[in-house]
Design a protein around this motif. Structure first.
Motif, mmCIF file in Angstrom:
data_model
loop_
_atom_site.group_PDB
_atom_site.id
_atom_site.type_symbol
_atom_site.label_atom_id
_atom_site.label_comp_id
_atom_site.label_asym_id
_atom_site.label_seq_id
_atom_site.Cartn_x
_atom_site.Cartn_y
_atom_site.Cartn_z
ATOM 1 N N SER A 16 14.084 22.226 51.986
ATOM 2 C CA SER A 16 12.922 22.777 51.282
ATOM 3 C C SER A 16 12.743 24.261 51.585
ATOM 4 C CB SER A 16 11.666 21.994 51.680
ATOM 5 O OG SER A 16 10.528 22.557 51.069
ATOM 6 N N ALA A 17 12.899 24.634 52.858
ATOM 7 C CA ALA A 17 12.772 26.044 53.238
ATOM 8 C C ALA A 17 13.866 26.870 52.566
ATOM 9 C CB ALA A 17 12.856 26.188 54.757
ATOM 10 N N ASN A 18 15.084 26.342 52.544
ATOM 11 C CA ASN A 18 16.191 27.035 51.896
ATOM 12 C C ASN A 18 15.922 27.204 50.401
ATOM 13 O OD1 ASN A 18 19.007 28.102 52.019
ATOM 14 N ND2 ASN A 18 19.376 26.412 50.626
ATOM 15 N N ASP A 19 15.413 26.150 49.767
ATOM 16 C CA ASP A 19 15.101 26.212 48.333
ATOM 17 C C ASP A 19 13.995 27.204 48.031
ATOM 18 O OD1 ASP A 19 17.052 24.307 47.946
ATOM 19 O OD2 ASP A 19 15.646 22.625 47.705
ATOM 20 N N SER A 20 13.125 27.478 49.033
ATOM 21 C CA SER A 20 12.027 28.428 48.840
ATOM 22 C C SER A 20 12.412 29.862 49.198
ATOM 23 C CB SER A 20 10.812 28.085 49.685
ATOM 24 O OG SER A 20 10.628 26.772 49.925
ATOM 25 N N GLY A 21 13.671 30.074 49.592
ATOM 26 C CA GLY A 21 14.100 31.441 49.858
ATOM 27 C C GLY A 21 14.415 31.769 51.306
ATOM 28 N N TRP A 22 14.133 30.835 52.225
ATOM 29 C CA TRP A 22 14.492 31.035 53.633
ATOM 30 C C TRP A 22 15.898 30.490 53.797
ATOM 31 C CZ3 TRP A 22 13.107 31.208 59.026
ATOM 32 C CH2 TRP A 22 12.056 32.078 59.288
ATOM 33 N N THR A 23 16.883 31.351 53.935
ATOM 34 C CA THR A 23 18.264 30.872 54.015
ATOM 35 C C THR A 23 18.526 30.179 55.353
ATOM 36 O OG1 THR A 23 19.130 32.894 55.006
ATOM 37 C CG2 THR A 23 19.013 32.828 52.579
ATOM 38 N N TYR A 24 19.604 29.421 55.382
ATOM 39 C CA TYR A 24 19.999 28.785 56.642
ATOM 40 C C TYR A 24 20.307 29.858 57.688
ATOM 41 C CZ TYR A 24 19.955 24.179 54.569
ATOM 42 O OH TYR A 24 19.553 23.010 53.980
ATOM 43 N N ALA A 25 20.877 30.981 57.257
ATOM 44 C CA ALA A 25 21.139 32.084 58.190
ATOM 45 C C ALA A 25 19.834 32.619 58.767
ATOM 46 C CB ALA A 25 21.906 33.200 57.480
ATOM 47 N N ASP A 26 18.791 32.746 57.927
ATOM 48 C CA ASP A 26 17.471 33.188 58.412
ATOM 49 C C ASP A 26 16.931 32.209 59.457
ATOM 50 O OD1 ASP A 26 17.420 35.348 56.595
ATOM 51 O OD2 ASP A 26 16.295 34.192 55.092
ATOM 52 N N MET A 27 17.068 30.917 59.148
ATOM 53 C CA MET A 27 16.562 29.901 60.074
ATOM 54 C C MET A 27 17.333 29.923 61.395
ATOM 55 S SD MET A 27 15.648 26.657 57.612
ATOM 56 C CE MET A 27 16.635 26.930 56.143
ATOM 57 N N MET A 28 18.666 30.134 61.321
ATOM 58 C CA MET A 28 19.463 30.205 62.549
ATOM 59 C C MET A 28 19.072 31.422 63.375
ATOM 60 S SD MET A 28 23.356 29.003 61.986
ATOM 61 C CE MET A 28 23.595 29.134 60.235
ATOM 62 N N ASP A 29 18.857 32.558 62.710
ATOM 63 C CA ASP A 29 18.440 33.762 63.438
ATOM 64 C C ASP A 29 17.114 33.539 64.146
ATOM 65 O OD1 ASP A 29 20.670 35.265 62.770
ATOM 66 O OD2 ASP A 29 19.700 36.263 61.080
#
Length: 127
Positions: A16-29
């Motif tokens: 859901s976060a990825n679909d809203s524009g928060w990429t997996y890379a953003d989440m990993m960072d």
């Protein structure tokens, strides 16, 4: 142990976060920075301290590699132990390696001697 979310719920949250524009890379960072900060909050003088990061092939392994990069930048001696192989030319492995971290691959570590020695000499272990 108290579970806040199940594995399936966490995957759904990440999707859901990825679909809203928060990429997996953003989440990993973000996750890796939080882990690094938690370590730095507990170690008043990080310079020269040894940290071993156990990483798999997925996003949690990516979080650990981000934390390792940041801890190396803070002066810690970092070793990233790849329990499972990551994609070829993984930029997270490259980034931590470029900051002086040792990168050891489990597939090359017969009888886990490298792993045993790294863990025995570490001040911090991140899994």
């Amino acid at each position: 142990m108290i579970r806040i979310v199940t594995v399936e719920q966490m995957r759904a949250l990440e999707t859901s976060a990825n679909d809203s524009g928060w990429t997996y890379a953003d989440m990993m960072d973000k996750a890796g920075a939080a882990v690094a900060q938690a370590v730095l909050d507990r170690i008043p003088s990080p310079a020269g301290k040894r940290v071993v990061i156990l990483t798999g092939s997925g996003n949690n392994g990516g979080d650990g590699l981000v934390a390792g990069r940041l801890l190396a930048e803070a002066g810690m001696q970092v070793a990233a132990y790849l329990v499972r192989e990551r994609v070829v030319d993984d930029p997270l492995v490259t980034a931590v390696s470029e900051r002086g971290a040792l990168v050891a691959r489990g597939q090359d570590d017969q009888r886990q001697r490298v792993l045993i020695n790294l863990v025995a000499a570490s001040d911090v272990l991140i899994d």
